[in-house]
Design a protein around this motif. Structure first.
Motif, mmCIF file in Angstrom:
data_model
loop_
_atom_site.group_PDB
_atom_site.id
_atom_site.type_symbol
_atom_site.label_atom_id
_atom_site.label_comp_id
_atom_site.label_asym_id
_atom_site.label_seq_id
_atom_site.Cartn_x
_atom_site.Cartn_y
_atom_site.Cartn_z
ATOM 1 N N PHE A 103 0.767 -1.178 -0.033
ATOM 2 C CA PHE A 103 0.058 0.060 0.183
ATOM 3 C C PHE A 103 0.849 1.115 0.162
ATOM 4 O O PHE A 103 1.738 1.150 0.748
ATOM 5 C CB PHE A 103 -0.729 0.012 1.465
ATOM 6 C CG PHE A 103 -1.501 1.194 1.307
ATOM 7 C CD1 PHE A 103 -2.421 1.679 0.240
ATOM 8 C CD2 PHE A 103 -1.603 2.082 2.534
ATOM 9 C CE1 PHE A 103 -3.374 3.012 0.446
ATOM 10 C CE2 PHE A 103 -2.305 3.268 2.576
ATOM 11 C CZ PHE A 103 -3.282 3.593 1.593
ATOM 12 N N ALA A 104 0.709 2.122 -1.141
ATOM 13 C CA ALA A 104 1.521 3.115 -1.166
ATOM 14 C C ALA A 104 0.466 4.585 -0.821
ATOM 15 O O ALA A 104 -0.213 4.667 -1.674
ATOM 16 C CB ALA A 104 2.143 3.310 -2.311
ATOM 17 N N PRO A 105 0.619 5.153 0.115
ATOM 18 C CA PRO A 105 -0.413 6.383 0.457
ATOM 19 C C PRO A 105 -0.075 7.653 -0.256
ATOM 20 O O PRO A 105 -0.900 8.492 -0.197
ATOM 21 C CB PRO A 105 -0.063 6.413 2.280
ATOM 22 C CG PRO A 105 1.203 5.861 2.299
ATOM 23 C CD PRO A 105 1.362 5.006 1.403
ATOM 24 N N ALA A 106 1.344 7.791 -0.869
ATOM 25 C CA ALA A 106 1.611 9.235 -1.377
ATOM 26 C C ALA A 106 2.170 9.104 -2.632
ATOM 27 O O ALA A 106 1.826 9.830 -3.535
ATOM 28 C CB ALA A 106 2.118 9.978 -0.342
ATOM 29 N N LEU A 107 3.293 7.956 -2.749
ATOM 30 C CA LEU A 107 4.069 8.126 -4.126
ATOM 31 C C LEU A 107 4.005 6.767 -4.475
ATOM 32 O O LEU A 107 4.019 5.711 -3.922
ATOM 33 C CB LEU A 107 5.547 8.406 -3.153
ATOM 34 C CG LEU A 107 5.657 9.738 -2.787
ATOM 35 C CD1 LEU A 107 7.167 9.739 -2.353
ATOM 36 C CD2 LEU A 107 5.542 10.996 -3.590
ATOM 37 N N VAL A 108 4.501 6.610 -5.738
ATOM 38 C CA VAL A 108 4.482 5.399 -6.370
ATOM 39 C C VAL A 108 5.794 4.467 -5.845
ATOM 40 O O VAL A 108 6.763 5.236 -5.762
ATOM 41 C CB VAL A 108 4.941 5.906 -7.765
ATOM 42 C CG1 VAL A 108 5.192 4.502 -8.564
ATOM 43 C CG2 VAL A 108 3.797 6.545 -8.723
ATOM 44 N N PRO A 109 5.504 3.437 -5.535
ATOM 45 C CA PRO A 109 6.407 2.499 -4.924
ATOM 46 C C PRO A 109 7.690 2.184 -5.843
ATOM 47 O O PRO A 109 7.636 2.520 -7.084
ATOM 48 C CB PRO A 109 5.672 1.162 -4.490
ATOM 49 C CG PRO A 109 4.207 1.796 -4.948
ATOM 50 C CD PRO A 109 4.254 2.744 -5.976
#
Length: 277
Positions: A103-109
């Motif tokens: 799960f990436a809440p702000a940026l692309v993993p």
């Protein structure tokens, strides 16, 4: 240390471990029992398939009375300058996982980042660093992504918060390229992506970035990250609670097909802004 040299060093670790174990008259299962891992783990250490955690290396030294050689080797090899110290162990586990759920809440993993996106992120976090330093970090990130191209690649399922689509990184053209890269990987069935839209509400934002990793012959592990720090979670109860929270997020996200439609729309918007449509 170059990748080839690092692998050769791990192979030396394994060869030396096997030699000293046999000199001590122990089977893999017997040594594993004494250092609290399976005999299969010991076999994988000896074949340089799996890398031991530092505490396991220390226990091996104690059992084999090897004067700290395995601890010293382990410390040297996990000190990979391409990764932040707190992430190096997670990167090793990532390469061994059979399933990765993120799960990436702000940026692309990192596993999905293009070169330009990774460069922009790294510069933003290290505004006074040299180009050589930035290049080393970006190269490490791109090297990690190669696991998605392997024949034995892990099952990779990622949930992106809509923030990751809307926060501009590296300019409109770079963002369009980044989002198109994600769509391409999904269309090729290399991975599955879902988007958690803003309309899902705020509850998901209380759960930070998390990566769940599963393995063929080891318990699942979770990795969380905060500012200049990371935490590997291996307590079964904690990992179970973390996975339950992740599953709630995934249930609230758009379907994979609807997610791709939204990502494609965002990419088109960036293309228009860049004047490249």
């Amino acid at each position: 240390m170059a990748n080839g040299s690092r692998q050769a060093a791990w192979e030396f670790f394994g060869t030396e471990l096997k030699r000293r174990r046999e000199d001590a008259g122990l089977t893999q299962a017997e040594l594993g029992l004494r250092v609290f891992v399976s005999g299969g783990y010991i076999g994988q250490f000896e074949q340089a398939i799996r890398k031991p955690q530092l505490d396991v290396a220390q226990r091996i030294d104690g059992v084999l009375r090897s004067d700290g050689i395995f601890e010293r080797l382990c410390r040297k090899l996990i000190d990979d300058p391409r990764y932040a110290e707190y992430f190096a162990r997670a990167a090793e586990l990532e390469s061994l996982a059979t399933e990765i759920h993120e799960f990436a809440p702000a940026l692309v993993p990192g596993l999905l980042q293009t070169k330009d996106y990774a460069w922009a992120i790294t510069v933003a976090m290290n505004p006074f660093a040299t180009d050589e330093y930035i290049q080393e970090k970006v190269s490490g990130r791109l090297d990690r992504a190669r696991i998605l191209k392997d024949a034995a690649r892990p099952l990779y399922w990622v949930v992106l918060h809509e923030n990751a689509l809307r926060i501009p990184v590296g300019g409109p053209a770079g963002m369009a390229e980044q989002l198109e890269h994600i769509v391409r990987l999904a269309r090729e069935r290399t991975m599955v992506v879902q988007v958690l839209p803003y309309s899902a509400g705020p509850y998901a934002l209380m759960n930070g970035m998390v990566v769940h990793m599963e393995f063929d012959d080891a318990p699942p592990t979770a990795y969380t990250e905060a500012v200049y720090s990371g935490n590997l979670l291996d307590d079964p109860a904690v990992v179970k609670r973390s996975r339950a929270a992740y599953d709630q997020i995934r249930a609230a996200a758009l379907s994979p097909e609807a997610s791709l439609t939204l990502i494609e729309s965002a990419a088109e918007d960036y293309r228009r802004c860049a004047g490249t449509t």
